[in-house]
Design a protein around this motif. Structure first.
Motif, PDB file in Angstrom:
ATOM      1  N   ASP A  56       0.828  -1.206   0.000  1.00 41.02           N
ATOM      2  CA  ASP A  56       0.000   0.000   0.000  1.00 41.02           C
ATOM      3  C   ASP A  56       0.863   1.257   0.000  1.00 41.02           C
ATOM      4  OD1 ASP A  56      -2.410  -1.337  -0.117  1.00 41.02           O
ATOM      5  OD2 ASP A  56      -2.702  -1.348   2.066  1.00 41.02           O
ATOM      6  N   MET A  57       1.966   1.237   0.739  1.00 38.43           N
ATOM      7  CA  MET A  57       2.870   2.389   0.757  1.00 38.43           C
ATOM      8  C   MET A  57       3.474   2.631  -0.625  1.00 38.43           C
ATOM      9  SD  MET A  57       2.935   3.987   3.634  1.00 38.43           S
ATOM     10  CE  MET A  57       4.434   4.937   3.552  1.00 38.43           C
ATOM     11  N   ALA A  58       3.797   1.558  -1.323  1.00 40.74           N
ATOM     12  CA  ALA A  58       4.395   1.673  -2.660  1.00 40.74           C
ATOM     13  C   ALA A  58       3.412   2.273  -3.666  1.00 40.74           C
ATOM     14  CB  ALA A  58       4.877   0.305  -3.134  1.00 40.74           C
ATOM     15  N   LYS A  59       2.119   2.142  -3.409  1.00 41.19           N
ATOM     16  CA  LYS A  59       1.101   2.682  -4.319  1.00 41.19           C
ATOM     17  C   LYS A  59       0.912   4.189  -4.160  1.00 41.19           C
ATOM     18  CE  LYS A  59      -1.632  -1.567  -4.326  1.00 41.19           C
ATOM     19  NZ  LYS A  59      -2.904  -2.148  -3.863  1.00 41.19           N
ATOM     20  N   LEU A  60       1.422   4.768  -3.059  1.00 43.27           N
ATOM     21  CA  LEU A  60       1.256   6.204  -2.837  1.00 43.27           C
ATOM     22  C   LEU A  60       2.105   6.997  -3.816  1.00 43.27           C
ATOM     23  CD1 LEU A  60       1.338   6.360   1.056  1.00 43.27           C
ATOM     24  CD2 LEU A  60      -0.657   6.531  -0.421  1.00 43.27           C
ATOM     25  N   ASN A  61       1.570   8.110  -4.273  1.00 35.94           N
ATOM     26  CA  ASN A  61       2.293   8.996  -5.182  1.00 35.94           C
ATOM     27  C   ASN A  61       2.999  10.060  -4.336  1.00 35.94           C
ATOM     28  OD1 ASN A  61       3.247  10.412  -7.348  1.00 35.94           O
ATOM     29  ND2 ASN A  61       1.260  11.163  -8.014  1.00 35.94           N
ATOM     30  N   ILE A  62       4.126   9.668  -3.734  1.00 41.22           N
ATOM     31  CA  ILE A  62       4.865  10.566  -2.859  1.00 41.22           C
ATOM     32  C   ILE A  62       5.912  11.304  -3.671  1.00 41.22           C
ATOM     33  CG2 ILE A  62       6.403  10.731  -0.868  1.00 41.22           C
ATOM     34  CD1 ILE A  62       5.030   8.251   0.262  1.00 41.22           C
ATOM     35  N   GLN A  63       5.856  12.631  -3.631  1.00 46.73           N
ATOM     36  CA  GLN A  63       6.828  13.471  -4.326  1.00 46.73           C
ATOM     37  C   GLN A  63       7.686  14.148  -3.262  1.00 46.73           C
ATOM     38  OE1 GLN A  63       4.161  15.940  -6.569  1.00 46.73           O
ATOM     39  NE2 GLN A  63       3.519  14.243  -7.870  1.00 46.73           N
ATOM     40  N   ARG A  64       8.908  13.693  -3.135  1.00 42.99           N
ATOM     41  CA  ARG A  64       9.805  14.187  -2.089  1.00 42.99           C
ATOM     42  C   ARG A  64      10.481  15.483  -2.520  1.00 42.99           C
ATOM     43  NH1 ARG A  64       9.703  10.687   1.854  1.00 42.99           N
ATOM     44  NH2 ARG A  64       9.200   8.530   1.402  1.00 42.99           N
ATOM     45  N   ASN A  65      10.593  16.402  -1.570  1.00 43.50           N
ATOM     46  CA  ASN A  65      11.269  17.667  -1.800  1.00 43.50           C
ATOM     47  C   ASN A  65      12.773  17.425  -1.863  1.00 43.50           C
ATOM     48  OD1 ASN A  65      12.572  20.292  -0.936  1.00 43.50           O
ATOM     49  ND2 ASN A  65      10.447  20.939  -1.125  1.00 43.50           N
ATOM     50  N   PHE A  67      15.022  19.229  -0.564  1.00 45.35           N
ATOM     51  CA  PHE A  67      15.576  19.531   0.752  1.00 45.35           C
ATOM     52  C   PHE A  67      14.893  18.657   1.792  1.00 45.35           C
ATOM     53  CE2 PHE A  67      15.572  21.930   4.761  1.00 45.35           C
ATOM     54  CZ  PHE A  67      16.942  22.069   4.938  1.00 45.35           C
ATOM     55  N   HIS A  68      15.610  17.711   2.348  1.00 45.77           N
ATOM     56  CA  HIS A  68      15.103  16.792   3.375  1.00 45.77           C
ATOM     57  C   HIS A  68      13.796  16.132   2.944  1.00 45.77           C
ATOM     58  CE1 HIS A  68      17.991  17.172   6.586  1.00 45.77           C
ATOM     59  NE2 HIS A  68      18.055  18.478   6.369  1.00 45.77           N
ATOM     60  N   GLY A  69      13.856  15.394   1.853  1.00 44.22           N
ATOM     61  CA  GLY A  69      12.692  14.697   1.329  1.00 44.22           C
ATOM     62  C   GLY A  69      12.079  13.693   2.286  1.00 44.22           C
ATOM     63  N   GLU A  70      12.836  13.263   3.301  1.00 40.08           N
ATOM     64  CA  GLU A  70      12.271  12.356   4.296  1.00 40.08           C
ATOM     65  C   GLU A  70      11.276  13.085   5.208  1.00 40.08           C
ATOM     66  OE1 GLU A  70      16.073  13.937   6.200  1.00 40.08           O
ATOM     67  OE2 GLU A  70      15.376  13.437   4.206  1.00 40.08           O
ATOM     68  N   TRP A  71      11.382  14.421   5.265  1.00 45.27           N
ATOM     69  CA  TRP A  71      10.461  15.228   6.082  1.00 45.27           C
ATOM     70  C   TRP A  71       9.514  16.046   5.220  1.00 45.27           C
ATOM     71  CZ3 TRP A  71      15.109  17.747   8.937  1.00 45.27           C
ATOM     72  CH2 TRP A  71      15.677  16.825   9.819  1.00 45.27           C
ATOM     73  N   ASN A  72      10.000  16.533   4.098  1.00 41.37           N
ATOM     74  CA  ASN A  72       9.244  17.461   3.254  1.00 41.37           C
ATOM     75  C   ASN A  72       8.807  16.747   1.983  1.00 41.37           C
ATOM     76  OD1 ASN A  72       9.763  19.700   5.019  1.00 41.37           O
ATOM     77  ND2 ASN A  72      11.837  19.738   4.209  1.00 41.37           N
ATOM     78  N   TYR A  73       7.529  16.483   1.873  1.00 42.89           N
ATOM     79  CA  TYR A  73       7.021  15.762   0.709  1.00 42.89           C
ATOM     80  C   TYR A  73       5.561  16.098   0.482  1.00 42.89           C
ATOM     81  CZ  TYR A  73       5.383  12.744   4.488  1.00 42.89           C
ATOM     82  OH  TYR A  73       4.811  12.269   5.635  1.00 42.89           O
ATOM     83  N   THR A  74       5.093  15.759  -0.700  1.00 47.68           N
ATOM     84  CA  THR A  74       3.694  15.939  -1.069  1.00 47.68           C
ATOM     85  C   THR A  74       3.149  14.583  -1.464  1.00 47.68           C
ATOM     86  OG1 THR A  74       4.136  18.155  -1.907  1.00 47.68           O
ATOM     87  CG2 THR A  74       2.119  17.081  -2.686  1.00 47.68           C
ATOM     88  N   ILE A  75       1.972  14.256  -0.977  1.00 47.61           N
ATOM     89  CA  ILE A  75       1.279  13.045  -1.429  1.00 47.61           C
ATOM     90  C   ILE A  75       0.213  13.532  -2.421  1.00 47.61           C
ATOM     91  CG2 ILE A  75      -0.107  11.050  -0.806  1.00 47.61           C
ATOM     92  CD1 ILE A  75       1.223  11.109   1.939  1.00 47.61           C
ATOM     93  N   ALA A  76       0.442  13.251  -3.685  1.00 45.22           N
ATOM     94  CA  ALA A  76      -0.439  13.700  -4.755  1.00 45.22           C
ATOM     95  C   ALA A  76      -1.397  12.587  -5.153  1.00 45.22           C
ATOM     96  CB  ALA A  76       0.402  14.140  -5.959  1.00 45.22           C
ATOM     97  N   PRO A  77      -2.510  12.948  -5.803  1.00 45.32           N
ATOM     98  CA  PRO A  77      -3.404  11.896  -6.293  1.00 45.32           C
ATOM     99  C   PRO A  77      -2.671  10.983  -7.268  1.00 45.32           C
ATOM    100  CG  PRO A  77      -4.435  14.060  -6.477  1.00 45.32           C
ATOM    101  CD  PRO A  77      -3.001  14.273  -6.091  1.00 45.32           C
ATOM    102  N   ARG A  78      -3.094   9.764  -7.334  1.00 48.76           N
ATOM    103  CA  ARG A  78      -2.501   8.817  -8.276  1.00 48.76           C
ATOM    104  C   ARG A  78      -2.879   9.211  -9.688  1.00 48.76           C
ATOM    105  NH1 ARG A  78      -4.914   4.019  -5.057  1.00 48.76           N
ATOM    106  NH2 ARG A  78      -3.581   4.072  -3.245  1.00 48.76           N
ATOM    107  N   PRO A  79      -1.948   9.047 -10.640  1.00 47.59           N
ATOM    108  CA  PRO A  79      -2.308   9.332 -12.038  1.00 47.59           C
ATOM    109  C   PRO A  79      -3.411   8.385 -12.492  1.00 47.59           C
ATOM    110  CG  PRO A  79       0.075   8.935 -11.792  1.00 47.59           C
ATOM    111  CD  PRO A  79      -0.580   8.620 -10.483  1.00 47.59           C
ATOM    112  N   SER A  80      -4.322   8.899 -13.328  1.00 45.12           N
ATOM    113  CA  SER A  80      -5.419   8.052 -13.795  1.00 45.12           C
ATOM    114  C   SER A  80      -5.031   7.201 -14.967  1.00 45.12           C
ATOM    115  CB  SER A  80      -6.634   8.843 -14.153  1.00 45.12           C
ATOM    116  OG  SER A  80      -6.384  10.129 -14.549  1.00 45.12           O
TER     117      SER A  80
END
Length: 80
Positions: A56-65, A67-80
């Motif tokens: 389930d974690m692998a299915k997330l669309n996580i876009q890491r920043n 600068f410190h991508g382990e702390w700063n990231y965006t979870i975006a909708p999955r592409p359709s």
């Protein structure tokens, strides 16, 4: 991460005595650049201890920043 500095600045020096106070202070947060915040207390029960599988974690669309991508990231909708 940019939002929290404005929230902290807004409630600086005010006692956080109850949830209503916290929600109102967060909801009243603004910036000169046009930031506005909507805040609502969710009083539904929260089930603790829920495990999220690696699949389930692998299915997330996580876009890491950059600068410190382990702390700063965006979870975006999955592409359709």
């Amino acid at each position: 991460h940019r939002l929290f500095s404005f929230i902290s600045r807004n409630w600086r020096g005010r006692p956080l005595t109850d949830y209503r106070t916290i929600v109102e202070l967060i909801g009243a947060t603004t910036s000169t650049a046009g930031l506005t915040v909507r805040c609502q207390l969710d009083e539904r029960p929260y089930s603790a201890g829920i495990k999220v599988s690696d699949q389930d974690m692998a299915k997330l669309n996580i876009q890491r920043n950059d600068f410190h991508g382990e702390w700063n990231y965006t979870i975006a909708p999955r592409p359709s």
